[in-house]
Structure formats: C-alpha cells, structure tokens
Design a protein around this motif. Structure first.
Motif, PDB file in Angstrom:
ATOM      1  N   LEU A  52       0.831  -1.206   0.000  1.00  0.00           N
ATOM      2  CA  LEU A  52       0.000   0.000   0.000  1.00  0.00           C
ATOM      3  C   LEU A  52       0.866   1.257   0.000  1.00  0.00           C
ATOM      4  CD1 LEU A  52      -2.855  -1.075   2.429  1.00  0.00           C
ATOM      5  CD2 LEU A  52      -3.112  -0.486   0.018  1.00  0.00           C
ATOM      6  N   ALA A  53       1.970   1.232   0.734  1.00  0.00           N
ATOM      7  CA  ALA A  53       2.891   2.380   0.735  1.00  0.00           C
ATOM      8  C   ALA A  53       3.449   2.621  -0.663  1.00  0.00           C
ATOM      9  CB  ALA A  53       4.028   2.138   1.725  1.00  0.00           C
ATOM     10  N   ASN A  54       3.742   1.549  -1.389  1.00  0.00           N
ATOM     11  CA  ASN A  54       4.227   1.679  -2.767  1.00  0.00           C
ATOM     12  C   ASN A  54       3.154   2.254  -3.684  1.00  0.00           C
ATOM     13  OD1 ASN A  54       6.752   0.666  -2.135  1.00  0.00           O
ATOM     14  ND2 ASN A  54       6.248  -1.446  -2.684  1.00  0.00           N
ATOM     15  N   LEU A  55       1.918   1.786  -3.521  1.00  0.00           N
ATOM     16  CA  LEU A  55       0.812   2.307  -4.339  1.00  0.00           C
ATOM     17  C   LEU A  55       0.588   3.795  -4.086  1.00  0.00           C
ATOM     18  CD1 LEU A  55      -1.931  -0.499  -4.043  1.00  0.00           C
ATOM     19  CD2 LEU A  55      -0.535   0.035  -6.050  1.00  0.00           C
ATOM     20  N   LEU A 182      -2.373   8.749  -6.524  1.00  0.00           N
ATOM     21  CA  LEU A 182      -2.012   9.610  -5.395  1.00  0.00           C
ATOM     22  C   LEU A 182      -0.509   9.728  -5.159  1.00  0.00           C
ATOM     23  CD1 LEU A 182      -4.776   8.404  -2.914  1.00  0.00           C
ATOM     24  CD2 LEU A 182      -4.736  10.560  -4.177  1.00  0.00           C
ATOM     25  N   LYS A 183       0.286   9.074  -5.988  1.00  0.00           N
ATOM     26  CA  LYS A 183       1.733   9.038  -5.739  1.00  0.00           C
ATOM     27  C   LYS A 183       2.376  10.423  -5.685  1.00  0.00           C
ATOM     28  CE  LYS A 183       3.289   4.443  -7.097  1.00  0.00           C
ATOM     29  NZ  LYS A 183       4.072   3.655  -8.044  1.00  0.00           N
ATOM     30  N   ALA A 244      -5.567  -6.269  -1.641  1.00  0.00           N
ATOM     31  CA  ALA A 244      -5.862  -6.927  -2.926  1.00  0.00           C
ATOM     32  C   ALA A 244      -6.789  -6.058  -3.772  1.00  0.00           C
ATOM     33  CB  ALA A 244      -6.496  -8.292  -2.676  1.00  0.00           C
ATOM     34  N   ALA A 245      -7.809  -5.468  -3.126  1.00  0.00           N
ATOM     35  CA  ALA A 245      -8.743  -4.592  -3.844  1.00  0.00           C
ATOM     36  C   ALA A 245      -8.028  -3.338  -4.348  1.00  0.00           C
ATOM     37  CB  ALA A 245      -9.899  -4.207  -2.923  1.00  0.00           C
ATOM     38  N   ALA A 246      -7.110  -2.805  -3.530  1.00  0.00           N
ATOM     39  CA  ALA A 246      -6.364  -1.592  -3.915  1.00  0.00           C
ATOM     40  C   ALA A 246      -5.459  -1.855  -5.112  1.00  0.00           C
ATOM     41  CB  ALA A 246      -5.545  -1.087  -2.729  1.00  0.00           C
ATOM     42  N   GLN A 247      -4.796  -2.999  -5.108  1.00  0.00           N
ATOM     43  CA  GLN A 247      -3.933  -3.359  -6.245  1.00  0.00           C
ATOM     44  C   GLN A 247      -4.746  -3.436  -7.534  1.00  0.00           C
ATOM     45  OE1 GLN A 247      -2.558  -7.005  -4.362  1.00  0.00           O
ATOM     46  NE2 GLN A 247      -0.458  -6.259  -4.303  1.00  0.00           N
ATOM     47  N   LYS A 248      -5.912  -4.056  -7.437  1.00  0.00           N
ATOM     48  CA  LYS A 248      -6.768  -4.251  -8.612  1.00  0.00           C
ATOM     49  C   LYS A 248      -7.297  -2.924  -9.148  1.00  0.00           C
ATOM     50  CE  LYS A 248     -10.493  -7.356 -10.092  1.00  0.00           C
ATOM     51  NZ  LYS A 248     -11.391  -8.442  -9.637  1.00  0.00           N
ATOM     52  N   ILE A 249      -7.830  -2.082  -8.267  1.00  0.00           N
ATOM     53  CA  ILE A 249      -8.445  -0.829  -8.728  1.00  0.00           C
ATOM     54  C   ILE A 249      -7.392   0.161  -9.213  1.00  0.00           C
ATOM     55  CG2 ILE A 249      -8.531   0.440  -6.516  1.00  0.00           C
ATOM     56  CD1 ILE A 249     -11.437   1.226  -7.296  1.00  0.00           C
ATOM     57  N   ASN A 250      -6.192   0.121  -8.608  1.00  0.00           N
ATOM     58  CA  ASN A 250      -5.137   1.049  -9.046  1.00  0.00           C
ATOM     59  C   ASN A 250      -4.666   0.748 -10.460  1.00  0.00           C
ATOM     60  OD1 ASN A 250      -3.577   3.219  -7.215  1.00  0.00           O
ATOM     61  ND2 ASN A 250      -4.735   1.813  -5.927  1.00  0.00           N
TER      62      ASN A 250
END
Length: 376
Positions: A52-55, A182-183, A244-250
């Motif tokens: 999540l920190a990487n995203l 958001l990066k 998992a949801a964050a990886q997918k939506i990003n």
C-alpha cells in the motif's frame, strides 16, 4: 435494483473476498504474538503495509491501519495536534469536510476554527485560505475529493502554502483512494486517511498516514498495536483483502476515469428535457471526479426523488450516508451557499464497476418522467 450509490459504499470484490477467507483461516494468528503462527500473520501484515505504501508513494513507516476513514481522520488530526510545528490554537478546515472531521473539531477545547466555503465550482479558494492564516494557525484540513459532488481540491497548492507557513496539513483521501493516482500528492501532506469499502474492499478497515518525521503522541496511551497509533488487535484478513482490492483498482484508474466520464456525459444528456430545473454542482474536468454527480432539481425535495427512484428500481442518495438521519443538511450544501429549501433538493448519483451506459440512461429517463409528472 440498479445501484447508483458507490460513493457511499461498494460491494466486496470476489477476489478480495477470497483473500479475506484465506487470510482468516490460514493467517489467523495475532500479529503481535511471538510464536510462528503470529509471525506469519505479522509477515502478511507488513507485506500489505509495504504494498500500500508503494501504491501511495509514501514511506511505509508512516502507514497505520485503522477501522476505516473516520477513525483515520480522528487519530491523524489528534496526532498532528500533539506535535505542532509551532505554538498556536487556530485551525482552518473546509466547510464541506466529512462528518468525522467535524466531529473531531467539535470536541477540541481551546482551539478556534475557521471554516472555508466553496466557490460556485465546488472548490476552495486558495487565496481565501491564505488570507485566513494567522500566526496561531497550526493545522489545515481539506478533503481531497468531496464525497457529495466529487470536486477535486488543489492539494498541491494548499500543501505548498502550509509548508511556507509551518502548518501541518491533513487531507481525507477516502474518496480519491483508488480513483486518482495519489503518488504525486500523498507525500506532500502531513497526514491522510483512506478506507477499504470505497474500493471494493471490506468494511471496517482503512488506514492513516502520518509523515514519519512528525514525533506524534498516541491519543490512546499504552496501546501496543500499530506502534501505539491505535488499540485493538489488528484485522489482518481485512487488511489483506483491502490491499488486494487496492492493487486491482489502481491498475484500472485511467480506464475507469474514461468510462465514468462517458457515463457522466450520457446521464447529463438524458436530463436534457428537464434541464431548466436541473442544477449541477461540478468543477472543470481536471478538478472533477467523473463518477460522482451532485445536483438538485428545483421544486423537488431530494428525499422524495430518492424514494421515487427507489420505487422504480434505482438506488441513489441524498448525500453522504454519514449525514443521513441528521436534521441538518449535508455540509456541502452549506459550503455552496444554498438556502434551506435548495439544500433539501440535493441528490447524489455515483457510478461504479457494474454501472452500464443503458442503466445510466434509464435512470435519467426515469428522473425526467418523475419530474414531468410532479410538475404537471
């Protein structure tokens, strides 16, 4: 029932649900326990924190898991106030902040708060913010994306002003997390909050980021979890599912933006026959999340329109679900300068993964029929 209330909450993604079940059965240990089963849970937790920190483009040392956006807002603000950059008791906040922000501000003692309204486009005037700053100002709070009308506030400009004046800056990222990259923005603020259930993750889980350079004091003393940021056993399965949801939506941010913009255009066009009654609250394309549409229809109360749409099989809302049930109108209507009657007319339509063009047009046509029958 066709769902148009994705800004309130989203259904749990099937893959995220599988992760939740797997983590609940295979990584059930308390992540603070010292045995190997606890260690496996701790490893999964830290992998999620790193991902999540990487995203988000931030240092994982500043990322803490919470029960959601509301708790994240509360704890982040308390953390910043425990370690101000200078002495003072003045806070500046957006008038249309989420109810959890207003809840924190209402309980603070000894602080004065300046609330900033929106301009006609639903944006905060940065010059007005700068004029509101005094030598006593220690904190600025501005939500990134408004949950009722979807306007995107100028976070970079506000962050620059706060740095110049040695002021902490907290931003509620709940509506922008997973919808905007958001990066570039996340590292600019002192703290931010996010939530799992807005991005097809589970309810009851979220997080907060505090710049690791800030030496905050824990609001709840003696807590051993999340470096003392909050008490209570960490919900590792929900965190894994949210990740998992964050990886997918990003991965889908760009194509989702394009699709929602097309749906937004189709919906607004479908209201053409009643356009003289329709008042849209939106900013220019670069400052507008296309998936959230805030509007009112002259002479028709939002609650009645919502119930009529519900009767015809469409789920829309009258604003933030955290505001429903209160007698006061949604804060955004006050920020926009609407009178009581206009505020009662406000409704929100929001799109998500399952929203189809034909459903959007059907909703628009249904609303047109409702208005025509009401007006006749």
């Amino acid at each position: 029932m066709i769902y148009f209330d994705f800004a309130a909450t989203t259904p749990l993604d099937a893959e995220a649900a599988e992760v939740f079940v797997q983590a609940s059965t295979e990584y059930f240990g308390n992540s603070s326990s010292l045995h190997d089963i606890g260690g496996q849970s701790q490893d999964l937790l830290e992998n999620c924190r790193e991902e999540l920190a990487n995203l988000l483009g931030v240092n994982k040392k500043g990322l803490y898991f919470t029960s959601g956006g509301s708790e994240g807002n509360f704890l982040a603000i308390e953390a910043l106030l425990s370690a101000p950059k200078k002495t003072g008791k003045h806070i500046i906040a957006g008038m249309a902040e989420h109810s959890s922000i207003h809840g924190v501000l209402n309980r603070l003692e000894g602080y004065s708060v300046t609330f900033l309204p929106f301009d006609s486009s639903g944006l905060i005037d940065v010059e007005e913010l700068e004029r509101a700053i005094s030598p006593e100002t220690v904190l600025v709070i501005v939500q990134h994306v408004n949950s009722e009308i979807g306007t995107i506030q100028p976070i970079e400009d506000i962050a620059h002003i706060c740095r110049e004046h040695a002021i902490h800056f907290h931003s509620d990222f709940v509506q922008s997390f997973g919808k905007i990259d958001l990066k570039r923005i996340a590292p600019l603020v002192s703290s931010f909050s996010f939530s799992g259930h807005k991005i097809y993750g589970p309810k009851g889980v979220g997080g907060a980021y505090i710049d690791p350079a800030i030496s905050w004091r824990a609001f709840f003393p003696g807590g051993s979890h999340e470096k003392g940021f909050r008490p209570g056993t960490v919900n590792v399965p929900a965190i894994a599912a949210m990740t998992a949801a964050a990886q997918k939506i990003n991965n889908d941010i760009a194509q989702n933006q394009e699709r929602f913009l097309s749906l937004r255009t189709a919906f607004i066009e479908s209201l053409e026959p009643i356009k003289e009654f329709v008042h849209l609250y939106q900013a220019d394309a670069e400052s507008q999340l296309p998936s959230i549409i805030g509007l009112r229809i002259s002479g028709i109360e939002g609650q009645w329109m919502m119930l009529e749409c519900n009767r015809f099989g469409f789920a829309i809302s009258t604003g933030s679900a955290c505001q429903i049930g209160m007698q006061s109108p949604a804060k955004v209507t006050q920020a926009l300068g609407l009178n009581i009657q206009e505020a009662k007319e406000f409704i929100r339509i929001s799109f998500g993964n399952s929203t189809r063009r034909e459903d959007v047009i059907r909703l628009g046509e249904t609303m047109v029929d409702i208005v025509k029958k009401f007006k006749n």
